[in-house]
Motif scaffolding. Structure first.
Motif, PDB file in Angstrom:
ATOM      1  N   VAL A 130      -4.260   1.470   3.824  1.00 27.94           N
ATOM      2  CA  VAL A 130      -3.598   2.461   3.776  1.00 27.94           C
ATOM      3  C   VAL A 130      -3.927   3.741   2.155  1.00 27.94           C
ATOM      4  O   VAL A 130      -3.725   4.382   1.979  1.00 27.94           O
ATOM      5  CB  VAL A 130      -1.704   2.370   3.689  1.00 27.94           C
ATOM      6  N   MET A 131      -4.767   2.804   1.274  1.00 32.63           N
ATOM      7  CA  MET A 131      -4.989   2.816   0.598  1.00 32.63           C
ATOM      8  C   MET A 131      -6.050   3.919   0.372  1.00 32.63           C
ATOM      9  O   MET A 131      -6.228   4.900  -0.133  1.00 32.63           O
ATOM     10  CB  MET A 131      -5.368   1.756  -0.782  1.00 32.63           C
ATOM     11  N   THR A 132      -7.226   3.912   1.211  1.00 33.70           N
ATOM     12  CA  THR A 132      -8.015   4.677   1.488  1.00 33.70           C
ATOM     13  C   THR A 132      -7.978   5.359   3.011  1.00 33.70           C
ATOM     14  O   THR A 132      -8.486   7.076   2.270  1.00 33.70           O
ATOM     15  CB  THR A 132      -9.345   3.628   2.801  1.00 33.70           C
ATOM     16  N   GLY A 181       0.924  -0.697  -0.358  1.00 35.40           N
ATOM     17  CA  GLY A 181       0.401  -0.300  -0.415  1.00 35.40           C
ATOM     18  C   GLY A 181       0.727   1.617  -0.519  1.00 35.40           C
ATOM     19  O   GLY A 181       0.877   2.245  -0.440  1.00 35.40           O
ATOM     20  N   ALA A 230      -4.478   8.216   3.224  1.00 39.98           N
ATOM     21  CA  ALA A 230      -2.921   8.022   3.234  1.00 39.98           C
ATOM     22  C   ALA A 230      -2.198   8.733   4.203  1.00 39.98           C
ATOM     23  O   ALA A 230      -1.285   8.094   5.038  1.00 39.98           O
ATOM     24  CB  ALA A 230      -2.129   8.840   1.822  1.00 39.98           C
ATOM     25  N   GLN A 242       0.898   4.417  -2.973  1.00 38.19           N
ATOM     26  CA  GLN A 242       0.684   5.720  -1.992  1.00 38.19           C
ATOM     27  C   GLN A 242       1.513   6.274  -2.939  1.00 38.19           C
ATOM     28  O   GLN A 242       1.386   8.352  -2.689  1.00 38.19           O
ATOM     29  CB  GLN A 242       0.585   5.731  -1.023  1.00 38.19           C
ATOM     30  N   GLN A 252       4.103   9.173  -4.888  1.00 40.01           N
ATOM     31  CA  GLN A 252       3.718  10.273  -6.214  1.00 40.01           C
ATOM     32  C   GLN A 252       4.869  10.035  -7.059  1.00 40.01           C
ATOM     33  O   GLN A 252       4.937  10.480  -8.050  1.00 40.01           O
ATOM     34  CB  GLN A 252       3.696  11.280  -5.174  1.00 40.01           C
ATOM     35  N   LEU A 257      -0.560   6.274   6.874  1.00 39.03           N
ATOM     36  CA  LEU A 257       0.591   5.484   6.496  1.00 39.03           C
ATOM     37  C   LEU A 257       2.106   5.113   7.119  1.00 39.03           C
ATOM     38  O   LEU A 257       1.919   4.061   7.616  1.00 39.03           O
ATOM     39  CB  LEU A 257       1.132   5.906   5.147  1.00 39.03           C
TER      40      LEU A 257
END
Length: 269
Positions: free
Chosen positions: A211-213, A139, A215, A143, A145, A218
C-alpha cells in the motif's frame, strides 16, 4: 503513543506483528506447565477469536476502505471477494491438518509431512491474512494526508494489532497442546506452536509495502485482508469451535470477542 506514531510505517508494522507473534508464543508456552487443556475453554477461545476477526474485518478494514473509496462500492467488493478467493486457493494447495482431525484427513495437496508440520500450517493459514491486515492498516495510516485521518487510521491499526494479538493466544496453544499430549517434549511442542506465528511479521511487512508503494490499491488491499479473514472465520474457526458440543459457550465467546474488538476500535480509532 507519540513515540510510536513518529516511527516509519515499516517499523510500526514490524513492532505490531512481533507483538502478535509474541502472543502466539505465549499461548504455546503453556505446554511447559501442563499437557492437558479444557476443551470447553478452548472452544470458547476459538469462538472469541472468530468474533475478534469479524469485528476487525469491518471496523479496522472494510469501514476505512469504504471511506477511502468515497462511495464507490466496486473497489471494496472486488478486494473483499479476491481476499476470500486467495485464501480458498491456499486452502486447496497448502497441505494442512485442522485441529482434532486424523492424519488421513489432511487437506491440500497430498504429502507425507509429519502431523506437527501440518498442524502448524493449518494455523499459518489464519496468520497470513492477519499479518497482512495489520500491515495494510498501518500502511493506510501512513498514506493519509490529513493529520486527523492519519490519527484515526493509526488508532484503528493499533486496535487491530491488539485484537489479533489477543486471539492469537489460543492458536499457539491449539498447535502446541495436542503435540505435547501425544508425547512430544515441552520444548519441541512450544517450538511448533510459536512457529505458526512467525509468518505474521512477513505478511505484515508485505502488506505495508504494497500500500505504501501503490497508493491506489489501498481500498482494494484493506478489503482484500477483510475477505481473507472472513474466509478463515467461516471455513475454520466457527466450525472448529462448534464441533465438540459446547456450541453455546463458543457462541458466547464469539460475542465477547466481537465486543472486545469493537470497543478497542472505537476507543483507539
Amino acid at each position: 503513543m507519540q513515540w510510536f506514531q513518529d516511527q516509519p510505517v515499516v517499523l510500526q508494522t514490524l513492532w505490531a506483528t512481533l507483538f502478535t507473534w509474541g502472543v502466539t508464543a505465549a499461548g504455546a508456552a503453556l505446554v511447559f506447565f501442563t499437557s492437558r487443556f479444557n476443551q470447553k475453554l478452548m472452544d470458547g477461545m476459538l469462538g472469541m477469536a472468530a468474533g475478534v476477526m469479524i469485528a476487525a474485518s469491518y471496523w479496522s478494514l472494510l469501514a476505512p476502505a469504504i471511506d477511502l473509496s468515497q462511495g464507490d462500492w466496486k473497489p471494496v467488493t472486488v478486494g473483499f471477494l479476491l481476499g476470500g478467493f486467495f485464501l480458498y486457493l491456499i486452502d486447496k494447495i497448502l497441505p494442512h491438518l485442522h485441529l482434532g482431525k486424523e492424519l488421513g484427513e489432511a487437506e491440500g495437496l497430498p504429502t507425507h509431512w509429519q502431523r506437527a508440520i501440518l498442524l502448524v500450517l493449518a494455523i499459518t493459514l489464519h496468520n497470513i491474512p492477519e499479518g497482512m491486515a495489520v500491515g495494510v492498516a498501518f500502511g493506510a495510516a501512513g498514506q493519509a494526508q490529513d493529520p486527523e485521518t492519519a490519527r484515526q487510521l493509526l488508532g484503528a491499526a493499533l486496535a487491530l494489532a491488539i485484537g489479533i494479538g489477543l486471539q492469537n493466544f489460543p492458536e499457539g496453544l491449539a498447535v502446541a497442546m495436542p503435540l505435547r499430549r501425544e508425547g512430544m517434549s515441552g520444548l519441541k511442542a512450544f517450538w511448533y506452536g510459536q512457529l505458526s506465528g512467525l509468518v505474521e511479521p512477513l505478511a505484515g511487512l508485505l502488506g505495508a509495502w504494497a500500500v505504501m508503494t501503490v497508493a491506489t490499491v489501498l481500498p482494494y488491499a484493506l478489503a482484500f485482508a477483510a475477505g481473507a479473514m472472513i474466509f478463515v472465520v467461516v471455513e475454520e474457526l466457527i466450525p472448529e469451535s462448534q464441533r465438540n458440543g459446547y456450541s453455546d459457550f463458543a457462541t458466547g465467546g464469539a460475542l465477547l470477542g466481537f465486543t472486545i474488538m469493537m470497543v478497542l476500535d472505537v476507543a483507539l480509532g
